[in-house]
Scaffold this motif. Structure first.
Motif, PDB file in Angstrom:
ATOM      1  N   LEU A   1     -12.433  52.160  60.295  1.00 42.09           N
ATOM      2  CA  LEU A   1     -11.928  52.122  58.919  1.00 42.09           C
ATOM      3  C   LEU A   1     -10.549  51.468  58.776  1.00 42.09           C
ATOM      4  N   PRO A   2      -9.648  51.602  59.751  1.00 39.70           N
ATOM      5  CA  PRO A   2      -8.345  50.941  59.591  1.00 39.70           C
ATOM      6  C   PRO A   2      -8.389  49.428  59.776  1.00 39.70           C
TER       7      PRO A   2
ATOM      8  N   HIS B   1     -15.816  49.671  57.932  1.00 41.98           N
ATOM      9  CA  HIS B   1     -14.448  49.180  58.123  1.00 41.98           C
ATOM     10  C   HIS B   1     -13.726  49.133  56.783  1.00 41.98           C
ATOM     11  N   ALA B   2     -12.519  48.561  56.784  1.00 40.99           N
ATOM     12  CA  ALA B   2     -11.671  48.589  55.589  1.00 40.99           C
ATOM     13  C   ALA B   2     -12.309  47.882  54.406  1.00 40.99           C
TER      14      ALA B   2
ATOM     15  N   LEU C   1      -5.956  44.547  51.169  1.00 42.78           N
ATOM     16  CA  LEU C   1      -6.424  45.706  51.935  1.00 42.78           C
ATOM     17  C   LEU C   1      -5.299  46.683  52.235  1.00 42.78           C
TER      18      LEU C   1
ATOM     19  N   SER D   1      -9.980  45.431  59.309  1.00 39.15           N
ATOM     20  CA  SER D   1     -10.631  44.571  58.320  1.00 39.15           C
ATOM     21  C   SER D   1     -11.785  43.802  58.953  1.00 39.15           C
TER      22      SER D   1
ATOM     23  N   GLN E   1      -5.181  50.441  50.892  1.00 40.30           N
ATOM     24  CA  GLN E   1      -5.009  51.592  51.771  1.00 40.30           C
ATOM     25  C   GLN E   1      -3.910  52.517  51.251  1.00 40.30           C
TER      26      GLN E   1
ATOM     27  N   ASN F   1     -14.841  50.034  52.807  1.00 41.76           N
ATOM     28  CA  ASN F   1     -14.176  51.072  52.032  1.00 41.76           C
ATOM     29  C   ASN F   1     -13.801  50.549  50.642  1.00 41.76           C
TER      30      ASN F   1
END
Length: 436
Positions: A160-161, A124-125, A210, A163, A214, A128
């Motif tokens: 991934l988008p 997830h974010a 976050l 949190s 991004q 990343n």
């Protein structure tokens, strides 16, 4: 979150709705929520769980939990146990790296054997961001700062988008149960130290961390596209030849650019080189100088850099009997046929006086001190001198084989025959030897 997840799948990963999918599930909150979300969307999913046997009863309890979850959701589940510590010791890996290698090797095996189209992982974010910071602290190029790819061949990361807060809120709102891995709390691992001690401070400084991250990732990926385009343009000019043994780069093309080191790094980074100043120095050094990685080497050869894989395999001598009409070798297939006359002058074919041969013949690599009598010349010549006169590169020398009759060289294969075995007027049996 379910609505946002569905929109993300429909808009960006719609191929998953018509695919056979394997979800990598540990039993932790992230992979459990991913499983529930995919199940809610009616995707064709199965589960795969790795028991690394690192936390005793806790590891077994994780496995039991995943199996029970699969049963509750009426899903197919695969569970595999590994002796991770033994693998790490035998292969000289850290426990984390050993677990990673075992996990992905098994996922690939399942995918191939059971025809799964894609494998989903629950990155997830926040994962990343952690990966970005790990690469940043260790030192990296642009590629190490562009984040975890959402699509990497068969591996898809649909969370991934989102949190970790999004995931936890969804789990609690839907009374979803999960397993907590006690090792995730230990700050002896860099990732956990960043997760528990560094990132909370960064989020305190910037509550929208976050979202800002991004944006940074998107900008860096845009920049990476420009870099790739520029590097590919240089490589298109620089690569002169490419075959199964090596790639030949023109030195001149790298010397034309403003920053040769940067272009060499981007061109060769996937081959494991680390001493980049030494790589750059090859552009101006003498022929024969080399730079090594664990898997590859780069050799300066006149106006070229030659990239090749380090060959750990020790080739044994190849024996050819008088009855052999065909022999497979590491460099091709040799054919032995009787001929009525000599025809053609190609380097991959020789005609010899069969009665002059002493069987069995031997195919071997060059050794120091080898000599032969080149066809069409008077007298003998050292093989090393022949190589030098022919201006062979180090790689070409290493990949040259000799066909021998006893101690005598019959043929520098695919290059030059030996005069002692030539066909003469008194020859009764002509043997044609051809390399294909």
């Amino acid at each position: 979150m379910l609505e946002n997840f569905q929109n993300h799948i429909n808009n960006n990963l719609s191929f998953l709705t018509e695919s056979k999918v394997l979800i990598a599930i540990s039993g932790g909150i992230d992979s459990v929520v991913l499983t529930h979300l995919c199940h809610q969307l009616g995707l064709n999913i199965s589960l795969a769980h790795c028991n690394f046997n690192l936390r005793g009863k806790e590891s077994d309890a994780d496995e039991d939990f995943v199996v029970a979850l699969a049963e509750d959701l009426n899903l197919e589940v695969f569970a595999q146990r590994f002796d991770t510590e033994a693998y790490a010791k035998n292969n000289k890996r850290s426990i984390q790296m050993a677990a990673r290698e075992l996990r992905y090797a098994w996922f690939d095996e399942l995918s191939e054997q059971l025809d799964f189209d894609y494998i989903l992982t629950a990155h997830h974010a926040d994962d990343n961001l952690e990966t970005f910071l790990i690469n940043f602290t260790r030192g990296t190029g642009l590629e190490g700062l562009t984040g975890i790819p959402e699509i990497n061949e068969k591996y898809i990361r649909p969370l991934l988008p989102f949190s970790s807060e999004d995931i936890e809120a969804y789990a609690k709102a839907n009374t979803i149960k999960w397993r907590d891995d006690s090792s995730n709390k230990s700050v002896k691992y860099l990732r956990n130290k960043l997760r528990h001690e560094v990132i909370p401070i960064l989020k305190e400084i910037n509550p929208s961390l976050l979202q800002s991250f991004q944006t940074t990732i998107e900008n860096l990926n845009d920049t990476a596209d420009i870099v790739d385009e520029s590097v590919n343009a240089v490589l298109k000019r620089a690569i002169e030849t490419m075959d199964e043994n090596h790639v030949a780069f023109k030195v001149s093309e790298f010397k034309k650019v403003n920053n040769p080191k940067a272009y060499l790094f981007e061109s060769l980074k996937e081959f494991g080189f680390t001493e980049w100043n030494d790589v750059v120095d090859l552009l101006d050094t003498e022929t024969g100088k080399q730079v090594f990685s664990n898997t590859h080497r780069l050799i300066k050869n006149r106006e070229h850099l030659l990239l090749s894989e380090i060959n750990q395999e020790q080739h044994q001598n190849i024996i050819i009997t008088a009855e052999d009409h065909k022999k497979d070798t590491p460099f091709g297939t040799l054919f032995f046929d009787e001929a009525d006359a000599i025809f053609g002058t190609r380097t991959n074919i020789i005609f010899v006086d069969k009665e002059q041969l002493q069987f069995p013949l031997t195919i071997r690599k060059y050794t120091e001190g080898d000599v032969f009598y080149p066809l069409g010349m008077t007298g003998k010549k050292k093989i090393s001198k022949y190589f030098k006169d022919e201006k062979l590169s180090l790689l070409e020398k290493e990949n040259t084989w000799l066909l021998c009759s006893g101690e005598a060289i019959v043929w520098v294969i695919n290059r030059r025959a030996d005069n002692r075995f030539r066909v003469t007027e008194s020859t009764k049996q002509i043997l044609k030897i051809e390399l294909k």
